[in-house]
Design a protein around this motif. Structure first.
Motif, PDB file in Angstrom:
ATOM      1  N   GLN A  67       0.828  -1.204   0.000  1.00 48.78           N
ATOM      2  CA  GLN A  67       0.000   0.000   0.000  1.00 48.78           C
ATOM      3  C   GLN A  67       0.863   1.254   0.000  1.00 48.78           C
ATOM      4  O   GLN A  67       0.579   2.229  -0.710  1.00 48.78           O
ATOM      5  N   GLU A  71       0.900   4.118  -3.092  1.00 41.68           N
ATOM      6  CA  GLU A  71       0.534   5.508  -2.801  1.00 41.68           C
ATOM      7  C   GLU A  71       1.707   6.460  -3.040  1.00 41.68           C
ATOM      8  O   GLU A  71       1.532   7.550  -3.590  1.00 41.68           O
ATOM      9  N   ARG A  96      -1.641  -4.108  -3.142  1.00 38.99           N
ATOM     10  CA  ARG A  96      -2.334  -3.575  -1.962  1.00 38.99           C
ATOM     11  C   ARG A  96      -2.853  -4.686  -1.055  1.00 38.99           C
ATOM     12  O   ARG A  96      -3.077  -4.466   0.139  1.00 38.99           O
TER      13      ARG A  96
END
Length: 230
Positions: A67, A71, A96
């Protein structure tokens, strides 16, 4: 009857992804694995009385690092500019959820189709590092270098290469890479301030260690302290 529709839907989805959207040959197994994972999830919800079948740790790992990488890569690409590569989008979804090997397999297929896709190379390096629990392996290093060759102006390849080196204890190399990236960064780049903060964190970490070089380099940096661009 329900299972017939579920199976038919999965088959149609696989055919659409592979032939309508022209999935890379090297990534078709990952697509099939992702669809089977979805069917397995439906089976778990539809038949809760049956015993579960947990996946091996090598197939489903802690998704926190995945994750973070997805991002952070998005912030480096630029606010409001999402990736247009649908194979990278699918691999991001796998990353993710901690399915790094499936994500890597899909990205390898995408790269075979377009060896100059810098973002796919970066994403591949990231999932390889995540799969190795933060260690910069030789394949991940190769992926980051290929990403930089494909797009020398992109900030993501040197940023994540420096991050991998820092997490692996190669602090001087990490600082040199980040310092060079900061020197080349446009004054109005959204990620410039975040990179400056990372350099400050790295300098503070080095300063907090023992003066002996071998002591500072062997402990590395805790990945949780590397927050990425914001």
């Amino acid at each position: 009857m329900t299972w017939i529709f579920v199976a038919l839907l999965a088959i149609l989805a696989f055919l659409a992804i592979c032939f309508l959207f022209k999935a890379p040959k090297g990534g078709r197994e990952a697509v099939a694995a992702a669809l089977m994972l979805g069917v397995a999830g439906y089976a778990a919800q539809g038949r809760p009385s049956e015993a579960g079948a947990p996946k091996p740790a090598s197939e489903a790992q802690n998704p926190e690092m995945g994750q973070f990488f997805v991002e952070a890569r998005g912030r480096l690409r630029g606010e409001g500019i999402p990736t247009t590569n649908h194979w990278v989008i699918i691999s991001d979804g796998l990353a993710r959820n901690g399915h790094y090997l499936d994500a890597a397999q899909l990205l390898r297929g995408a790269i075979e189709d377009d060896p100059k896709d810098s973002e796919a190379w970066v994403a591949l390096g990231n999932v390889l590092v995540a799969h190795a629990e933060g260690v910069l392996t030789a394949p991940a290093l190769y992926a980051y270098r290929r990403a930089g060759e494909a797009d020398p102006k992109a900030p993501a390849p040197p940023f994540f290469l420096g991050l991998g080196m820092a997490q692996s204890g190669r602090l001087e190399e990490a600082r040199a890479i980040w310092a060079g990236l900061l020197e080349r960064a446009p004054k109005d780049a959204d990620w410039r301030g975040a990179l400056e903060q990372q350099l400050q964190r790295l300098d503070a970490f080095v300063a907090s260690q023992s003066p002996a070089p071998e002591t500072a380099g062997s402990e590395g940096i805790n990945p949780s302290s590397m927050t990425g661009p914001r």
